[in-house]
Design a protein around this motif. Structure first.
Motif, PDB file in Angstrom:
ATOM      1  N   ALA A 121      -1.845   0.208  13.309  1.00 39.49           N
ATOM      2  CA  ALA A 121      -0.706   0.297  12.695  1.00 39.49           C
ATOM      3  C   ALA A 121      -0.294  -0.736  12.062  1.00 39.49           C
ATOM      4  CB  ALA A 121       0.485   0.933  13.678  1.00 39.49           C
ATOM      5  N   LYS A 122      -0.365  -1.922  12.327  1.00 38.21           N
ATOM      6  CA  LYS A 122       0.006  -3.213  11.921  1.00 38.21           C
ATOM      7  C   LYS A 122      -0.588  -3.298  10.651  1.00 38.21           C
ATOM      8  CE  LYS A 122       1.244  -8.054  12.436  1.00 38.21           C
ATOM      9  NZ  LYS A 122       0.398  -8.480  11.269  1.00 38.21           N
ATOM     10  N   ALA A 123      -1.938  -3.018  10.494  1.00 36.55           N
ATOM     11  CA  ALA A 123      -2.725  -3.253   9.389  1.00 36.55           C
ATOM     12  C   ALA A 123      -2.382  -2.339   8.324  1.00 36.55           C
ATOM     13  CB  ALA A 123      -4.464  -2.980   9.865  1.00 36.55           C
ATOM     14  N   GLN A 124      -2.201  -1.172   8.621  1.00 38.68           N
ATOM     15  CA  GLN A 124      -1.490  -0.371   7.664  1.00 38.68           C
ATOM     16  C   GLN A 124      -0.115  -0.655   7.051  1.00 38.68           C
ATOM     17  OE1 GLN A 124      -1.505   3.218   9.610  1.00 38.68           O
ATOM     18  NE2 GLN A 124      -3.716   3.771   9.654  1.00 38.68           N
ATOM     19  N   THR A 125       0.709  -1.169   7.971  1.00 41.86           N
ATOM     20  CA  THR A 125       2.049  -1.718   7.534  1.00 41.86           C
ATOM     21  C   THR A 125       1.970  -2.857   6.752  1.00 41.86           C
ATOM     22  OG1 THR A 125       2.897  -0.910   9.579  1.00 41.86           O
ATOM     23  CG2 THR A 125       4.210  -2.538   8.566  1.00 41.86           C
ATOM     24  N   ASP A 126       0.823  -3.803   7.104  1.00 37.13           N
ATOM     25  CA  ASP A 126       0.554  -5.066   6.388  1.00 37.13           C
ATOM     26  C   ASP A 126       0.031  -4.741   4.882  1.00 37.13           C
ATOM     27  OD1 ASP A 126       1.462  -6.473   8.378  1.00 37.13           O
ATOM     28  OD2 ASP A 126      -0.559  -7.224   9.002  1.00 37.13           O
ATOM     29  N   ASP A 127      -0.953  -3.696   4.952  1.00 32.34           N
ATOM     30  CA  ASP A 127      -1.308  -3.140   3.519  1.00 32.34           C
ATOM     31  C   ASP A 127      -0.244  -2.719   2.752  1.00 32.34           C
ATOM     32  OD1 ASP A 127      -3.694  -4.207   4.353  1.00 32.34           O
ATOM     33  OD2 ASP A 127      -4.468  -2.086   4.758  1.00 32.34           O
ATOM     34  N   LEU A 128       0.754  -1.907   3.033  1.00 36.81           N
ATOM     35  CA  LEU A 128       2.015  -1.406   2.397  1.00 36.81           C
ATOM     36  C   LEU A 128       2.655  -2.458   2.005  1.00 36.81           C
ATOM     37  CD1 LEU A 128       3.416   1.250   1.352  1.00 36.81           C
ATOM     38  CD2 LEU A 128       4.633   1.339   3.654  1.00 36.81           C
ATOM     39  N   ARG A 129       2.882  -3.380   2.925  1.00 40.24           N
ATOM     40  CA  ARG A 129       3.866  -4.647   2.417  1.00 40.24           C
ATOM     41  C   ARG A 129       3.322  -5.407   1.458  1.00 40.24           C
ATOM     42  NH1 ARG A 129       4.146  -6.627   7.112  1.00 40.24           N
ATOM     43  NH2 ARG A 129       5.702  -5.230   7.865  1.00 40.24           N
ATOM     44  N   GLU A 130       1.986  -5.604   1.536  1.00 40.98           N
ATOM     45  CA  GLU A 130       1.472  -6.363   0.526  1.00 40.98           C
ATOM     46  C   GLU A 130       1.519  -5.597  -0.956  1.00 40.98           C
ATOM     47  OE1 GLU A 130      -3.007  -8.081  -0.563  1.00 40.98           O
ATOM     48  OE2 GLU A 130      -2.938  -7.229   1.280  1.00 40.98           O
ATOM     49  N   MET A 131       1.060  -4.229  -0.962  1.00 41.58           N
ATOM     50  CA  MET A 131       1.367  -3.257  -2.064  1.00 41.58           C
ATOM     51  C   MET A 131       2.918  -3.399  -2.681  1.00 41.58           C
ATOM     52  SD  MET A 131       0.389   0.691  -2.501  1.00 41.58           S
ATOM     53  CE  MET A 131      -1.172   0.234  -1.863  1.00 41.58           C
ATOM     54  N   GLN A 132       3.733  -3.521  -1.744  1.00 44.83           N
ATOM     55  CA  GLN A 132       5.219  -3.498  -2.421  1.00 44.83           C
ATOM     56  C   GLN A 132       5.372  -4.948  -2.914  1.00 44.83           C
ATOM     57  OE1 GLN A 132       7.044  -2.763   1.554  1.00 44.83           O
ATOM     58  NE2 GLN A 132       7.872  -0.820   0.895  1.00 44.83           N
ATOM     59  N   GLN A 133       4.748  -5.962  -2.428  1.00 46.51           N
ATOM     60  CA  GLN A 133       4.971  -7.378  -3.135  1.00 46.51           C
ATOM     61  C   GLN A 133       4.190  -7.390  -4.454  1.00 46.51           C
ATOM     62  OE1 GLN A 133       3.420  -9.900  -0.153  1.00 46.51           O
ATOM     63  NE2 GLN A 133       5.198 -10.055   1.029  1.00 46.51           N
ATOM     64  N   VAL A 134       3.145  -6.691  -4.410  1.00 49.52           N
ATOM     65  CA  VAL A 134       2.460  -6.625  -5.800  1.00 49.52           C
ATOM     66  C   VAL A 134       3.256  -5.945  -6.840  1.00 49.52           C
ATOM     67  CG1 VAL A 134       0.538  -5.758  -7.057  1.00 49.52           C
ATOM     68  CG2 VAL A 134       0.082  -7.011  -4.743  1.00 49.52           C
TER      69      VAL A 134
END
Length: 348
Positions: A121-134
């Protein structure tokens, strides 16, 4: 390999967690009270925290509250490990922000399953957060903050690579600016230019447009990207009309030589939209014939005209008052473009 912080005042419990976590191939950071736990989090920023509740000095609930109120640590998942099996304690822990709650004595297999689930779940959240930053980095210079926030609600809907789509391209250019700049000192002319750009950008963004680039005294904007806008041709034309109509009041701040008109070119068609450039420096933009036609229309306009193509006109003719200019041949194109001048937005 992930970093997992184990927090418990009982060394035997810590060793049990170490054996389990290391068998999973992860590193274990040990803390024997709440204060050590907070120091370890600050130093190592673990991927997951296994947190006991009953500890001397500072309880696990107190540690959890401090973690979740800190922007740097609130995203770290926490699994509470405790002998307190009452529903009130579970509710308290989950209410403070714990992601999971496991009652001692627990099965090692169950702890393994929960660790794996939380790390996924954290990996998925981290990916989403990284996409938001991009997305924020890509668009915050070009669109209003309201549009950026809307994009961040569903970042998966945005394709940052090249994509063929229907858009409306908008060009605005200050008439006579080059001549004016030749007889004006650089500092003054730059101040004047920025004020013209400011009013243009403000209205374009209010209409939902994306500022693509500044080309000297010209502005290029896109509509229907990155957000879909069913009425994108009308938005672009309305932005041009609003800018034109705002100029008399806007000009009051300038002496006569700086009271310049703005010419517009607008065209609707297919273009490739996405990130263009080198890996080190990229811009979100559009390329293709649609962009070229809009630029040629703007070149053709004069004396504050808003010129649109037939493609744009056919989509909004019931909402505007316009008259035909005629078919125009543009450099680099074999087909003529039927051209219209927009006089007003109806019922506006």
């Amino acid at each position: 390999m992930k970093k997992i912080l184990a927090v418990d005042d009982n060394p035997d419990n810590i060793q049990l967690i170490v054996d389990i976590v290391e068998d999973l191939g992860h590193d274990v950071i040990k803390a024997y009270d709440g204060y050590q736990a907070l120091d370890a989090v600050k130093q190592f920023l673990p991927d997951l925290i296994l947190l006991d509740v009953n500890m001397p000095g500072m309880s696990g609930f107190e540690v959890l509250a401090k973690l979740k109120e800190n922007d740097e640590t609130k995203q770290i998942p926490v699994i509470m490990l405790t002998a307190l099996a009452g529903i009130d304690h579970r509710v308290e822990g989950l209410g403070l922000g714990a992601e999971d709650y496991l009652v001692k004595p627990f099965s090692p297999l169950e702890l393994i399953a929960r660790i794996k689930a939380r790390l996924r779940a954290k990996a998925q959240t981290d990916d989403l957060r990284e996409m938001q930053q991009v997305i924020r980095k890509t668009f915050e210079r070009y669109v209003s903050s309201a549009v950026v926030n809307q994009l961040l609600k569903d970042p998966t809907s945005i394709e940052l690579g090249g994509k063929l789509q229907m858009i409306t391209v908008f060009f605005a250019d200050i008439e006579g600016f080059t001549t004016t700049s030749e007889r004006t000192d650089p500092e003054t002319i730059l101040t004047v230019l920025n004020k013209y750009h400011e009013v243009t950008v403000q209205i374009v963004q209010q209409e939902g447009g994306t500022i693509d680039k500044f080309i000297g005294d010209a502005v290029m904007a896109l509509f229907n990207t990155p957000l879909q806008q069913p009425d994108h041709p009308l938005r672009a034309v309305r932005a041009a009309c609003r800018i034109r109509d705002s100029l008399p009041q806007f000009h009051e701040q300038f002496s006569e030589e700086f009271r310049l008109k703005i010419n517009f070119g607008i065209h609707t068609g297919w273009a490739v939209v996405g990130n263009v450039g080198a890996p080190q420096i990229m811009d979100f933009t559009a390329v293709g014939d649609t962009v070229n036609v809009a630029a040629r229309l703007q070149d053709l306009s004069h004396n504050g005209q808003i010129l649109i193509s037939d493609a744009t006109y056919q989509l909004i003719h019931q909402a505007i008052r316009a008259h035909p200019i005629g078919a125009k041949i543009f450099k680099g194109r074999s087909e003529a473009v039927m051209t219209y001048e927009v006089l007003a937005i109806l019922n506006d």
